[in-house]
Design a protein around this motif. Structure first.
Motif, PDB file in Angstrom:
ATOM      1  N   LEU A 133       5.131 -27.862 -57.124  1.00 46.70           N
ATOM      2  CA  LEU A 133       6.600 -27.877 -57.220  1.00 46.70           C
ATOM      3  C   LEU A 133       7.125 -29.181 -57.817  1.00 46.70           C
ATOM      4  CD1 LEU A 133       7.404 -26.351 -53.697  1.00 46.70           C
ATOM      5  CD2 LEU A 133       7.733 -25.212 -55.907  1.00 46.70           C
ATOM      6  N   ASN A 134       6.226 -30.071 -58.209  1.00 56.10           N
ATOM      7  CA  ASN A 134       6.582 -31.381 -58.769  1.00 56.10           C
ATOM      8  C   ASN A 134       7.331 -32.261 -57.770  1.00 56.10           C
ATOM      9  OD1 ASN A 134       5.441 -30.916 -61.384  1.00 56.10           O
ATOM     10  ND2 ASN A 134       7.228 -29.628 -61.870  1.00 56.10           N
ATOM     11  N   LEU A 135       7.053 -32.046 -56.507  1.00 59.42           N
ATOM     12  CA  LEU A 135       7.631 -32.895 -55.470  1.00 59.42           C
ATOM     13  C   LEU A 135       6.675 -34.031 -55.101  1.00 59.42           C
ATOM     14  CD1 LEU A 135       9.201 -30.127 -53.204  1.00 59.42           C
ATOM     15  CD2 LEU A 135      10.438 -31.749 -54.656  1.00 59.42           C
ATOM     16  N   LEU A 136       5.383 -33.816 -55.316  1.00 57.27           N
ATOM     17  CA  LEU A 136       4.385 -34.857 -55.136  1.00 57.27           C
ATOM     18  C   LEU A 136       3.549 -34.959 -56.402  1.00 57.27           C
ATOM     19  CD1 LEU A 136       2.976 -34.190 -51.517  1.00 57.27           C
ATOM     20  CD2 LEU A 136       4.717 -35.857 -52.195  1.00 57.27           C
ATOM     21  N   ALA A 137       3.034 -36.164 -56.659  1.00 59.27           N
ATOM     22  CA  ALA A 137       2.148 -36.391 -57.800  1.00 59.27           C
ATOM     23  C   ALA A 137       0.703 -36.447 -57.303  1.00 59.27           C
ATOM     24  CB  ALA A 137       2.502 -37.686 -58.512  1.00 59.27           C
ATOM     25  N   ALA A 138      -0.187 -35.764 -58.026  1.00 60.13           N
ATOM     26  CA  ALA A 138      -1.586 -35.691 -57.616  1.00 60.13           C
ATOM     27  C   ALA A 138      -2.203 -37.071 -57.487  1.00 60.13           C
ATOM     28  CB  ALA A 138      -2.372 -34.841 -58.605  1.00 60.13           C
ATOM     29  N   ASN A 139      -1.871 -37.988 -58.381  1.00 59.59           N
ATOM     30  CA  ASN A 139      -2.431 -39.338 -58.326  1.00 59.59           C
ATOM     31  C   ASN A 139      -1.982 -40.082 -57.079  1.00 59.59           C
ATOM     32  OD1 ASN A 139      -3.900 -39.116 -60.691  1.00 59.59           O
ATOM     33  ND2 ASN A 139      -2.223 -39.887 -61.986  1.00 59.59           N
ATOM     34  N   PRO A 143       5.731 -22.851 -41.457  1.00 58.50           N
ATOM     35  CA  PRO A 143       5.801 -23.891 -42.490  1.00 58.50           C
ATOM     36  C   PRO A 143       7.206 -23.999 -43.065  1.00 58.50           C
ATOM     37  CG  PRO A 143       4.874 -21.901 -43.409  1.00 58.50           C
ATOM     38  CD  PRO A 143       5.047 -21.643 -41.930  1.00 58.50           C
ATOM     39  N   GLY A 144       7.509 -25.152 -43.603  1.00 59.04           N
ATOM     40  CA  GLY A 144       8.803 -25.355 -44.239  1.00 59.04           C
ATOM     41  C   GLY A 144       8.715 -26.426 -45.306  1.00 59.04           C
ATOM     42  N   ILE A 145       9.628 -26.346 -46.250  1.00 55.40           N
ATOM     43  CA  ILE A 145       9.794 -27.392 -47.263  1.00 55.40           C
ATOM     44  C   ILE A 145      11.277 -27.747 -47.292  1.00 55.40           C
ATOM     45  CG2 ILE A 145       9.670 -27.979 -49.711  1.00 55.40           C
ATOM     46  CD1 ILE A 145       7.249 -26.149 -49.943  1.00 55.40           C
ATOM     47  N   TYR A 146      11.574 -29.028 -47.085  1.00 60.61           N
ATOM     48  CA  TYR A 146      12.954 -29.492 -46.965  1.00 60.61           C
ATOM     49  C   TYR A 146      13.225 -30.499 -48.082  1.00 60.61           C
ATOM     50  CZ  TYR A 146      11.806 -27.440 -42.502  1.00 60.61           C
ATOM     51  OH  TYR A 146      11.351 -26.570 -41.533  1.00 60.61           O
ATOM     52  N   ILE A 147      14.235 -30.205 -48.901  1.00 62.83           N
ATOM     53  CA  ILE A 147      14.515 -31.028 -50.080  1.00 62.83           C
ATOM     54  C   ILE A 147      16.002 -31.413 -50.064  1.00 62.83           C
ATOM     55  CG2 ILE A 147      14.063 -31.241 -52.546  1.00 62.83           C
ATOM     56  CD1 ILE A 147      12.546 -28.590 -52.407  1.00 62.83           C
ATOM     57  N   ARG A 199      13.552 -19.491 -55.382  1.00 56.39           N
ATOM     58  CA  ARG A 199      12.452 -18.537 -55.261  1.00 56.39           C
ATOM     59  C   ARG A 199      11.104 -19.250 -55.399  1.00 56.39           C
ATOM     60  NH1 ARG A 199      11.230 -12.888 -56.094  1.00 56.39           N
ATOM     61  NH2 ARG A 199      13.451 -12.420 -56.033  1.00 56.39           N
ATOM     62  N   GLU A 200      11.032 -20.237 -56.276  1.00 54.61           N
ATOM     63  CA  GLU A 200       9.803 -20.987 -56.479  1.00 54.61           C
ATOM     64  C   GLU A 200       9.392 -21.700 -55.187  1.00 54.61           C
ATOM     65  OE1 GLU A 200       8.167 -24.135 -59.842  1.00 54.61           O
ATOM     66  OE2 GLU A 200      10.237 -24.338 -59.111  1.00 54.61           O
ATOM     67  N   VAL A 201      10.339 -22.360 -54.551  1.00 53.78           N
ATOM     68  CA  VAL A 201      10.045 -23.065 -53.308  1.00 53.78           C
ATOM     69  C   VAL A 201       9.774 -22.060 -52.192  1.00 53.78           C
ATOM     70  CG1 VAL A 201      10.924 -24.692 -51.593  1.00 53.78           C
ATOM     71  CG2 VAL A 201      11.426 -25.056 -54.020  1.00 53.78           C
ATOM     72  N   PHE A 229      18.877 -27.999 -50.206  1.00 53.81           N
ATOM     73  CA  PHE A 229      18.450 -26.859 -49.392  1.00 53.81           C
ATOM     74  C   PHE A 229      17.118 -27.158 -48.710  1.00 53.81           C
ATOM     75  CE2 PHE A 229      16.500 -25.953 -53.539  1.00 53.81           C
ATOM     76  CZ  PHE A 229      15.215 -25.530 -53.202  1.00 53.81           C
ATOM     77  N   GLY A 230      16.816 -26.352 -47.711  1.00 51.95           N
ATOM     78  CA  GLY A 230      15.529 -26.382 -47.027  1.00 51.95           C
ATOM     79  C   GLY A 230      15.115 -24.953 -46.754  1.00 51.95           C
ATOM     80  N   ILE A 231      13.818 -24.709 -46.745  1.00 49.42           N
ATOM     81  CA  ILE A 231      13.302 -23.359 -46.517  1.00 49.42           C
ATOM     82  C   ILE A 231      12.227 -23.416 -45.439  1.00 49.42           C
ATOM     83  CG2 ILE A 231      11.993 -21.439 -47.528  1.00 49.42           C
ATOM     84  CD1 ILE A 231      13.329 -22.091 -50.206  1.00 49.42           C
TER      85      ILE A 231
END
Length: 434
Positions: free
Chosen positions: A331-337, A385-389, A290-292, A394-396
């Motif tokens: 989503l903690n998939l990328l780091a801001a730095n 748009p999509g996010i694939y992990i 649900r978060e993703v 899963f991918g959405i």
């Protein structure tokens, strides 16, 4: 054809628009697509040339349209040439256009059999200065196949070498880029049928069902509602399969706890829909799913707001990339730095969202349009748009079809459920079809 008759007004107006773009004293010729043998005595289902259909409404093989606004013989200013039927064709193939039926469908009064084409062309071509010929320029990959259009161009240049030849495709790209009211209604019909199929699929999805069984329910609803069929090969991708962007096997069993990504659309009267939804197999999203999901939905909603007439595709995609980056950080998939140090030419969000956000939609799923021009009122575009992990299994992806206007965007799929709560409610309040 399964679809209902279309008012010839659409095609009459389209031809008027084309006439205004032709150079003075020009003749234009459009031909139907090739027919292809499948095996033995079977052919692949015939698909009409989109430009010919746009200008004539004739959905039949072996068809030629000739347009010559300045023709000295007004009888030949617009001429439609058809395959002449006979008793054998009627027995083996059934309905073919009569001259009267073709006149009604196209609004063209001069209708002849295709055997008359060479003689009529020969009688008027000497008076034309320019000849517009058409070839499919809406392709992204090369082909070793020499189409009938290419062969026809070679024949014309050999027979009439001193005429000045022009490409019809740039004119058709200009015309088809902006959808008329009649076209929007046909696209909306395809969207409505697609939505009906989605609701039917929701009743069928549960652990243990196969991807192909869901596909079967979709095509059932398409045909039941007079669609021609799929606008493109449907993607019914459960679990890890959703990370394969063009997954078409549709042969796996849907497992408890997995998501299933469904990317499909109906074709109605040669116009297409293109929708994607991602739903839980067991009818409840997990907290992480649900978060993703909500992150993807947020990007889609904001991206639709950005799709305004006048914005360039480059600027639009950059803005969407920033939206997606923000969500991936959350989503903690990328780091801001890491994002601050990224190479702008290779943004980090592409690891999880690697395809484009939008494409034009119409007679082709990826419709004929100039991708280098800013968006304009009358464009119909997807937003997907999509996010694939893969590491999370899963991918959405979510996708709606959007009409751009000067008064604001119109979501042609607004009526199709997309909120996570709404999808769960429908799936858990509706008896299964099994």
């Amino acid at each position: 054809m399964k679809y209902e008759d279309i008012e010839s007004t659409l095609f009459i107006e389209n031809r008027i628009k084309l006439r205004k773009l032709l150079k003075n004293n020009s003749l234009a010729i459009f031909r139907s697509n090739d027919e292809f043998t499948r095996s033995g005595d079977q052919d692949y289902p015939f698909k009409q040339n989109a430009d010919l259909f746009y200008l004539s409404g004739i959905d039949q093989e072996k068809t030629i349209l000739l347009i010559y606004p300045n023709c000295p013989n007004p009888l030949y200013s617009e001429v439609l040439f058809l395959r002449q039927t006979n008793e054998d064709i009627q027995v083996w193939e059934g309905h073919k256009y009569s001259k009267t039926a073709a006149q009604k469908a196209s609004g063209i009064q001069s209708v002849y059999w295709i055997d008359d084409f060479d003689n009529i062309l020969q009688s008027i071509i000497a008076f034309a200065d320019n000849i517009y010929l058409n070839v499919n320029e809406n392709v992204t990959t090369g082909s070793s196949f020499t189409s009938s259009d290419i062969r026809f161009i070679e024949q014309m240049k050999a027979k009439y070498p001193l005429h000045h030849y022009e490409r019809a495709a740039p004119l058709m790209r200009q015309l088809r880029d902006t959808k008329s009211h009649h076209e929007v209604q046909l696209i909306k019909k395809a969207c409505d049928i697609t939505g009906n199929a989605f609701l039917r699929a929701l009743q069928y999805i549960q652990p243990g069902v196969s991807e192909y069984e869901i596909e079967a329910e979709i095509i059932h609803e398409f045909i039941r509602r007079r669609a021609t069929g799929h606008a493109y090969p449907p993607i019914i991708a459960s679990g890890i399969n959703a990370n394969i962007l063009h997954y078409n096997d549709n042969n796996q069993s849907c497992k408890n706890g997995d998501l299933i990504l469904m990317d499909f659309g109906a074709e109605y009267a040669n116009y297409n829909a293109d929708m994607t939804r991602t739903v839980p197999v067991n009818r409840r999203y997990t907290t992480r799913q649900r978060e993703v999901y909500n992150a993807v939905l947020h990007v889609m909603k904001e991206a639709i707001k950005l799709m305004v007439p006048g914005i360039s595709s480059k600027e639009y995609n950059q803005n969407v990339g920033e939206l997606m980056t923000e969500q991936l950080i959350g989503l903690n998939l990328l780091a801001a730095n890491d994002v601050k140090k990224q190479n702008p030419a290779y943004p980090l969000y592409k690891k999880y969202f690697m395809h484009g956000i939008s494409h034009h939609l119409g007679l082709d799923v990826h419709d004929l349009a100039n991708r280098y021009l800013p968006f304009s009122s009358g464009n119909v575009l997807t937003c997907e748009p999509g996010i694939y992990i893969p590491e999370e299994g899963f991918g959405i992806r979510l996708e709606n079809n959007i009409l751009l206007t000067h008064d604001g965007n119109i979501d042609l799929m607004k009526h199709i459920p997309v909120e996570a709560d709404e999808i769960e409610e429908i799936m858990n309040s509706t008896p299964t079809l099994l």
